[in-house]
Write a protein that holds these residues in place. Structure first.
Motif, PDB file in Angstrom:
ATOM      1  N   VAL A  87      16.818 -21.773  38.675  1.00 49.44           N
ATOM      2  CA  VAL A  87      17.517 -22.873  38.032  1.00 49.44           C
ATOM      3  C   VAL A  87      16.994 -23.275  36.621  1.00 49.44           C
ATOM      4  CG1 VAL A  87      15.914 -24.656  39.087  1.00 49.44           C
ATOM      5  CG2 VAL A  87      18.245 -25.297  38.414  1.00 49.44           C
ATOM      6  N   ARG A  88      17.981 -23.622  35.679  1.00 51.31           N
ATOM      7  CA  ARG A  88      17.215 -23.579  34.285  1.00 51.31           C
ATOM      8  C   ARG A  88      18.323 -25.057  33.573  1.00 51.31           C
ATOM      9  NH1 ARG A  88      21.900 -23.136  33.014  1.00 51.31           N
ATOM     10  NH2 ARG A  88      21.048 -23.334  30.681  1.00 51.31           N
ATOM     11  N   GLY A  89      17.997 -25.398  32.719  1.00 49.39           N
ATOM     12  CA  GLY A  89      18.624 -26.388  31.943  1.00 49.39           C
ATOM     13  C   GLY A  89      17.996 -27.694  32.190  1.00 49.39           C
ATOM     14  N   ALA A  90      17.657 -28.441  31.175  1.00 47.33           N
ATOM     15  CA  ALA A  90      16.824 -29.601  31.189  1.00 47.33           C
ATOM     16  C   ALA A  90      17.053 -30.647  32.127  1.00 47.33           C
ATOM     17  CB  ALA A  90      16.891 -30.434  29.615  1.00 47.33           C
ATOM     18  N   PRO A  91      18.429 -31.229  32.296  1.00 48.02           N
ATOM     19  CA  PRO A  91      18.532 -32.130  33.397  1.00 48.02           C
ATOM     20  C   PRO A  91      18.380 -31.407  34.821  1.00 48.02           C
ATOM     21  CG  PRO A  91      20.399 -32.414  31.767  1.00 48.02           C
ATOM     22  CD  PRO A  91      19.602 -31.025  31.385  1.00 48.02           C
ATOM     23  N   THR A 108       5.451 -26.363  35.352  1.00 50.15           N
ATOM     24  CA  THR A 108       6.535 -25.368  35.389  1.00 50.15           C
ATOM     25  C   THR A 108       6.913 -24.646  34.318  1.00 50.15           C
ATOM     26  OG1 THR A 108       8.059 -26.879  35.881  1.00 50.15           O
ATOM     27  CG2 THR A 108       7.191 -25.902  37.683  1.00 50.15           C
ATOM     28  N   ARG A 109       7.461 -25.839  33.155  1.00 53.71           N
ATOM     29  CA  ARG A 109       8.086 -25.379  31.978  1.00 53.71           C
ATOM     30  C   ARG A 109       7.517 -26.261  31.021  1.00 53.71           C
ATOM     31  NH1 ARG A 109      13.989 -23.211  31.905  1.00 53.71           N
ATOM     32  NH2 ARG A 109      13.172 -22.277  29.994  1.00 53.71           N
ATOM     33  N   PRO A 110       7.137 -26.140  29.783  1.00 53.34           N
ATOM     34  CA  PRO A 110       6.785 -27.330  28.894  1.00 53.34           C
ATOM     35  C   PRO A 110       7.822 -28.139  28.114  1.00 53.34           C
ATOM     36  CG  PRO A 110       6.312 -25.125  27.886  1.00 53.34           C
ATOM     37  CD  PRO A 110       6.872 -24.936  29.191  1.00 53.34           C
ATOM     38  N   LEU A 160      20.516 -14.759  28.292  1.00 54.59           N
ATOM     39  CA  LEU A 160      22.255 -14.522  28.300  1.00 54.59           C
ATOM     40  C   LEU A 160      22.847 -15.542  29.007  1.00 54.59           C
ATOM     41  CD1 LEU A 160      22.408 -10.529  28.889  1.00 54.59           C
ATOM     42  CD2 LEU A 160      22.603 -11.783  26.779  1.00 54.59           C
ATOM     43  N   GLN A 161      22.257 -16.716  28.840  1.00 53.45           N
ATOM     44  CA  GLN A 161      22.945 -17.947  29.393  1.00 53.45           C
ATOM     45  C   GLN A 161      24.458 -18.216  29.198  1.00 53.45           C
ATOM     46  OE1 GLN A 161      19.976 -18.125  27.930  1.00 53.45           O
ATOM     47  NE2 GLN A 161      18.360 -19.608  29.040  1.00 53.45           N
ATOM     48  N   GLY A 162      24.469 -17.831  27.864  1.00 53.97           N
ATOM     49  CA  GLY A 162      26.051 -17.778  27.498  1.00 53.97           C
ATOM     50  C   GLY A 162      27.050 -16.816  27.891  1.00 53.97           C
ATOM     51  N   ALA A 202      20.393 -29.855  24.595  1.00 49.98           N
ATOM     52  CA  ALA A 202      19.168 -30.175  24.123  1.00 49.98           C
ATOM     53  C   ALA A 202      18.141 -30.229  25.097  1.00 49.98           C
ATOM     54  CB  ALA A 202      18.874 -31.661  23.290  1.00 49.98           C
ATOM     55  N   ASP A 203      16.870 -29.838  24.821  1.00 48.40           N
ATOM     56  CA  ASP A 203      15.891 -29.760  25.888  1.00 48.40           C
ATOM     57  C   ASP A 203      14.596 -30.961  25.624  1.00 48.40           C
ATOM     58  OD1 ASP A 203      16.709 -27.045  25.828  1.00 48.40           O
ATOM     59  OD2 ASP A 203      15.816 -27.284  27.692  1.00 48.40           O
ATOM     60  N   ARG A 204      14.787 -31.289  24.325  1.00 47.28           N
ATOM     61  CA  ARG A 204      13.779 -32.302  23.977  1.00 47.28           C
ATOM     62  C   ARG A 204      14.253 -32.823  22.494  1.00 47.28           C
ATOM     63  NH1 ARG A 204       7.441 -33.532  25.256  1.00 47.28           N
ATOM     64  NH2 ARG A 204       8.089 -31.844  26.751  1.00 47.28           N
ATOM     65  N   ALA A 258      14.976 -29.805  20.129  1.00 50.02           N
ATOM     66  CA  ALA A 258      14.666 -28.622  20.529  1.00 50.02           C
ATOM     67  C   ALA A 258      15.484 -28.182  21.584  1.00 50.02           C
ATOM     68  CB  ALA A 258      13.331 -28.821  21.108  1.00 50.02           C
ATOM     69  N   ASN A 259      16.160 -26.970  21.346  1.00 54.93           N
ATOM     70  CA  ASN A 259      17.081 -26.503  22.168  1.00 54.93           C
ATOM     71  C   ASN A 259      16.763 -24.869  22.230  1.00 54.93           C
ATOM     72  OD1 ASN A 259      19.598 -26.834  23.569  1.00 54.93           O
ATOM     73  ND2 ASN A 259      20.638 -25.721  22.285  1.00 54.93           N
ATOM     74  N   LYS A 260      17.628 -24.148  22.858  1.00 51.42           N
ATOM     75  CA  LYS A 260      17.612 -22.717  23.303  1.00 51.42           C
ATOM     76  C   LYS A 260      17.226 -22.103  21.857  1.00 51.42           C
ATOM     77  CE  LYS A 260      17.302 -21.231  25.930  1.00 51.42           C
ATOM     78  NZ  LYS A 260      15.719 -21.080  26.587  1.00 51.42           N
ATOM     79  N   ILE A 261      16.482 -21.034  21.897  1.00 45.44           N
ATOM     80  CA  ILE A 261      16.210 -20.098  20.688  1.00 45.44           C
ATOM     81  C   ILE A 261      17.624 -19.790  20.087  1.00 45.44           C
ATOM     82  CG2 ILE A 261      15.765 -18.118  22.165  1.00 45.44           C
ATOM     83  CD1 ILE A 261      13.558 -19.330  18.984  1.00 45.44           C
TER      84      ILE A 261
HETATM   85  C1  LIG Z   1      21.739 -29.327  29.436  1.00 44.18           C
HETATM   86  S1  LIG Z   1      20.119 -28.574  28.995  1.00 44.18           S
HETATM   87  C2  LIG Z   1      20.538 -27.265  28.671  1.00 44.18           C
HETATM   88  C3  LIG Z   1      19.637 -26.540  27.743  1.00 44.18           C
HETATM   89  O1  LIG Z   1      18.597 -25.742  28.516  1.00 44.18           O
HETATM   90  C4  LIG Z   1      18.827 -24.529  28.260  1.00 44.18           C
HETATM   91  O2  LIG Z   1      17.350 -23.857  28.257  1.00 44.18           O
HETATM   92  P1  LIG Z   1      17.028 -23.179  29.468  1.00 44.18           P
HETATM   93  O3  LIG Z   1      18.261 -22.380  30.084  1.00 44.18           O
HETATM   94  O4  LIG Z   1      16.021 -22.053  29.025  1.00 44.18           O
HETATM   95  O5  LIG Z   1      16.622 -23.838  30.511  1.00 44.18           O
HETATM   96  C5  LIG Z   1      19.081 -24.633  26.941  1.00 44.18           C
HETATM   97  O6  LIG Z   1      18.305 -24.903  25.774  1.00 44.18           O
HETATM   98  C6  LIG Z   1      20.178 -25.487  26.854  1.00 44.18           C
HETATM   99  O7  LIG Z   1      20.674 -26.071  25.799  1.00 44.18           O
END
Ligand SMILES: CSC[C@H]1O[C@H](OP(=O)(O)O)[C@H](O)[C@@H]1O
Length: 348
Positions: free
Chosen positions: A43-47, A87-89, A194-196, A235-237, A245-248
């Protein structure tokens, strides 16, 4: 299809490492397994990370051996929370959710263990429902920023898979689509995870929202061709001054958008704003394993001993951002004053 399926004996997570080809769940039977799933990006994504961590905490307390004393309970609870915090910073929603669980516990401290357990689960269900509701509000506030028949470029995945449901950046796109704006999406593949390519395309196709997959190095080309009307990312922060801060790769897209006069928006709930940080320079950037770069899926594309750097996020300065779309309104241009006004509005 739920990103996160919360049960009181396990947390079931749609395995985002395997989408779009395989739709299967990972059943996390303990708080330790839940933490591992966050680190491994099941699972990933800030929220989504925040809600999952909260559920992991409730699961940990559910399974906690009967404490000998209040001190023993506190020690075990702190261990569970700290395991989640490690887990993740970068995504501040993780720490915001842990704090929400700590505050919840304080409100039921005097209750017996069984009642504490139930109260923590109710807080998890509330966080889950609240996130979906806030995403829909973000969508509503962002809707009028999306002109009819427009093409929106997005980076990474800030959709239902990155949240408890509906999405932030994709929430705005969904709102525009279902309002009849006929929006088209250009989705950056978003190396290396490759989230996109894997997640955003999967989500948008399920909603029958027109989406075209492009590689990360094509964004500038399509902007130069005049085929991008606006950019919306997650965004992540977010720091108090509006740095994000968001994805590279987000920073590169923001620079390109600025150069081409294309509005660049960030969509995020207030829980992603870290007002304790004056600027984005203070945001911790996660460095992930080099093998994520040395491979594409299971295919190795570089020698195992090749030197790799793998920062998972970058920081876009506020000056490149047209506005930050939240559940209470849009901070535009994003700065300390407009962001403070959002929090004032949320307290009204
Ligand atoms: C709605 S927050 C999504 C945000 O999180 C993603 O990072 P990751 O896939 O490494 O958790 C990415 O930065 C997205 O924009």
């Amino acid at each position: 299809m739920h990103t996160i399926d919360i049960r009181q004996d396990q947390i079931r997570l749609l395995d985002q490492r395997k989408l779009p080809l395989v739709e299967e769940y990972v059943a996390c039977q303990s708080y330790e397994e839940t933490a591992r799933a966050i680190t491994d990006m099941v699972v990933r994504g800030a929220p989504a990370i925040g809600v999952t961590a909260a559920a992991g905490i409730a699961l940990g307390v559910q399974q906690m051996p009967e404490p000998d004393s209040e001190a023993d309970f506190d020690a075990q609870f702190d261990t569970i929370c700290e395991t989640m915090a490690q887990t993740r910073p970068t995504a501040v929603n993780l720490f915001w959710a842990i704090n929400r669980m700590r505050e919840c516990l304080q409100r039921c401290r005097q209750a017996p263990l069984a009642q504490r357990r139930e109260t923590l689960w109710q807080e998890v269900y509330h966080l889950h429902e609240e996130d979906i509701r806030l995403n829909r509000q973000i969508g509503a506030h962002g809707l009028d920023l999306v002109p009819p028949q427009s093409t929106v470029l997005t980076h990474c995945n800030a959709g239902a898979l990155a949240t408890a449901g509906y999405g932030t950046a994709l929430g705005v796109i969904r709102a525009a689509h279902f309002a009849g704006r006929q929006v088209q999406v250009l989705a950056d593949e978003t190396r290396p995870f490759l989230q996109g390519a894997r997640l955003t395309t999967w989500e948008l196709q399920r909603d029958e929202i027109p989406v075209t997959l492009i590689t990360d190095n094509m964004a500038g080309y399509f902007m130069q061709q005049g085929r991008v009307d606006l950019v919306i990312v997650g965004a992540d922060r977010i720091a108090a001054n509006g740095d994000v801060a968001n994805k590279i790769g987000t920073y590169s897209v923001a620079i390109l958008a600025k150069e081409h006069g294309i509005p660049f928006y960030v969509a995020a709930p207030l829980s992603t704003i870290d007002r304790a940080l004056a600027s984005g320079a203070e945001i911790p950037i996660e460095q992930r394993h080099g093998d994520e770069v040395r491979t594409v899926g299971s295919q190795r594309i570089a020698a195992a001993d090749i030197e790799v750097e793998n920062p998972a996020f970058d920081v876009t300065p506020a000056k490149y951002i047209r506005g930050i779309i939240t559940e209470v309104g849009v901070a535009s241009p994003p700065d300390e004053g407009t962001i403070a006004a959002l929090f004032s509005a949320s307290n009204d």
